[in-house]
Design an enzyme around this catalytic site. Sequence first.
Site, PDB file in Angstrom:
ATOM      1  N   GLU A 152       0.895  -1.281  -0.024  1.00  0.00           N
ATOM      2  CA  GLU A 152       0.018  -0.026  -0.140  1.00  0.00           C
ATOM      3  C   GLU A 152       0.959   1.475   0.063  1.00  0.00           C
ATOM      4  OE1 GLU A 152      -3.052   0.221  -0.390  1.00  0.00           O
ATOM      5  OE2 GLU A 152      -3.554  -1.850  -0.236  1.00  0.00           O
TER       6      GLU A 152
ATOM      7  N   ARG B 134     -17.891  -0.780   6.100  1.00  0.00           N
ATOM      8  CA  ARG B 134     -18.947  -1.442   5.544  1.00  0.00           C
ATOM      9  C   ARG B 134     -19.614  -2.625   6.407  1.00  0.00           C
ATOM     10  NH1 ARG B 134     -19.515  -5.169   1.811  1.00  0.00           N
ATOM     11  NH2 ARG B 134     -17.519  -5.751   1.404  1.00  0.00           N
TER      12      ARG B 134
ATOM     13  N   CYS C 138      -7.616  -2.036   8.109  1.00  0.00           N
ATOM     14  CA  CYS C 138      -6.494  -2.127   7.463  1.00  0.00           C
ATOM     15  C   CYS C 138      -5.802  -0.796   7.238  1.00  0.00           C
ATOM     16  CB  CYS C 138      -6.388  -2.903   6.087  1.00  0.00           C
ATOM     17  SG  CYS C 138      -6.691  -4.769   6.292  1.00  0.00           S
TER      18      CYS C 138
ATOM     19  N   HIS D  32      -1.281  -5.753   1.822  1.00  0.00           N
ATOM     20  CA  HIS D  32      -2.177  -6.526   1.840  1.00  0.00           C
ATOM     21  C   HIS D  32      -2.233  -7.923   1.062  1.00  0.00           C
ATOM     22  CE1 HIS D  32      -5.714  -3.236   2.639  1.00  0.00           C
ATOM     23  NE2 HIS D  32      -5.927  -4.098   3.343  1.00  0.00           N
TER      24      HIS D  32
END
Lengths: 214, 214, 214, 214
Positions: free
Chosen positions: D80, D90, D143, D167
Amino acid sequence: MTNVLLTGFEPFDGSGVNPSWQAVQLAAATPPDGVTLTTAVLPVVFHDAIAQLRTAVEESGAEVVVCVGQAGGRTGITVERVAINLDDARIPDNKGAQPVDEPVVADGPAAYFATLPVKACVAAVRDAGLPAYVSHTAGTYLCNHLFYGLMHLIATERPEVRGGFVHVPFLPEQVTGGDQPSMSAQSIADALTAIVSAAVTTTTDLKETGGSLH
Amino acid sequence: MTNVLLTGFEPFDGSGVNPSWQAVQLAAATPPDGVTLTTAVLPVVFHDAIAQLRTAVEESGAEVVVCVGQAGGRTGITVERVAINLDDARIPDNKGAQPVDEPVVADGPAAYFATLPVKACVAAVRDAGLPAYVSHTAGTYLCNHLFYGLMHLIATERPEVRGGFVHVPFLPEQVTGGDQPSMSAQSIADALTAIVSAAVTTTTDLKETGGSLH
Amino acid sequence: MTNVLLTGFEPFDGSGVNPSWQAVQLAAATPPDGVTLTTAVLPVVFHDAIAQLRTAVEESGAEVVVCVGQAGGRTGITVERVAINLDDARIPDNKGAQPVDEPVVADGPAAYFATLPVKACVAAVRDAGLPAYVSHTAGTYLCNHLFYGLMHLIATERPEVRGGFVHVPFLPEQVTGGDQPSMSAQSIADALTAIVSAAVTTTTDLKETGGSLH
Amino acid sequence: MTNVLLTGFEPFDGSGVNPSWQAVQLAAATPPDGVTLTTAVLPVVFHDAIAQLRTAVEESGAEVVVCVGQAGGRTGITVERVAINLDDARIPDNKGAQPVDEPVVADGPAAYFATLPVKACVAAVRDAGLPAYVSHTAGTYLCNHLFYGLMHLIATERPEVRGGFVHVPFLPEQVTGGDQPSMSAQSIADALTAIVSAAVTTTTDLKETGGSLH
């Protein structure tokens, strides 16, 4: 009346058409009530795009700015949440420049969030019967570059303006081989109209999740 | 004049709409020159669909039959090449039946190839500026079931008829969440019109690859 | 003891490796109890592949034949259900041949179903903790060609033999760019071992859906 | 010797396993030469994760911190580039909290860039024969939350530490249904080892594109 500036990009990467500019022109034909709509087509050229956007913002007296670009491979209209201070070009721009790991604005902050009501914009597109979601990356090419440039202009010189960026799918005619998703120019235009309406009329964004797990 | 039968399916799997029948109705409004177009909507019910197709073929006197169904998740118009003698239903049909590993027609051959010019049909859709490709599986649900039933009817009783199957994407309104590809009803209708024209006017199919590596 | 023939393919399409043959060799190192395992590597050449398979079947005295090939882009082990009588090559084979719309076997039937217990094979791979599903198309290139050739050989000359085809993903080393799914050679080999065991010990296939809607 | 802290997450979203922690434990068994490796497993709980990370950084005396999390659906190892100051969940976290449109750190900057050599890390994974690429969004769940918390800690209190986030895909056992990509725990561990080595030995990152068009 609210002054709104809606911009698209010229074609790039060998394509003869860019869905963003096609749809912006279609959307301009029938602006929402209460909106004075100005449009501009911007070059796929690092820094030139931002310079021309600055001129268009000044000349239009825009209170809301929505920049639009092509996101080939995406299945729906995506309202971008954040612009990052990074140019990392996988392909050259239309003048041949290919910056790698350079800032959009030297000494600018790492990122800016859109000041459009992104959740309300997504909801408006869905209410119009079209696919949409919030995106948390505009990439590292011209779209993110322009988006960052817009938000930096707003942050440093025009705090009364609200702005954001919308990515749109390929047009069907760009992907006749069939293995890539697409959306008709008219559908994209309808989505942009819905976004402009939502941006102009929504002062407090919806409080509902549009998050992604990764 | 050539008699063409174009069929769609009713909605299933909880959806309120089926793009196949929507597009068939739109396409019927402006048939190609030289074509008398009859349409029929068929139930998403094993065996009933084939029985009603048989009636529609008889009543229309069709010389060309194009059945159309929804293939949610596909990005383009797909012209199916082969129907297999297998029902293996992942979800129940609209009457609750869910056959697993049963033949469509007991003692029928393992498969039939479409007798439409599949390559010419794909080329015609692309020429209309829309995404298309040849598919080598119509699945094991109602679409393959109907396609097999059609080709078995043709093989055993109506050898003068030519037939095939076309899968179409979701409509935008079915996937407003945004993570699935879609195509507008008008674009699907335009593709069907192009396919009907190609099917009627092409006697020898194009000799160009439409293959898949796997 | 049951004689099992397990075949892989040589590399093609510019790759230096083929996961099918790598995994077959690994699987051969530790055959399941009660199985005598013979392996063969086949050329990515139309018709030569079938000819060499015929020889390997004869020499091995195989009662069960499992042919394996690469399906780049797939996410799991896929047990193929049906082979179709069609060569339609999107790229040339390793000798430069590129048949378009030709039958594998002139005057052969349109298709053959695998005679392996495909549902039990999928279940066995999943029980081993690996991703698997039934596929209803093996494409129109060498994999389908070989699969059809195998089933035609069985149908016409060796009805006591049971046979089928398994497609496997890319190896990680083939797709280091990162945008394609892959599976390690050892995982693929473990899956093949599970499939061979299931094929040898299962006489009546599981009655559970493995269908696809399209 | 360089002190490196490598963290994984506990399981979440109904899964019994988290590939990040599995792989971190495997990687810890064979640290690269010259590296003292400390590991920690962190809760999938907003703010608690950052608090426990802070403790682990203090106790380990880490000079390099690599946090690892699951990105279900991705095909490769993704390093990342940027953490954003946004929680938009979510699904609820493991304590039931589901923040929507809240900052990770009130009054923190909009984003932080990783201070690991992201291009060199990607190159190291590819050199190990495994799929990898740079990602420009870590999502808006735990994350990104942890990644932002790490970079804020570094920026405000520990400027001598370098840090970043990786990730990783699902494990095969999490997706046996077959329609999602996965990577074996050992491959993920090998990738993490390559990243730790690259992070420790690379002072100036590679100047090569890892950009995305959108």
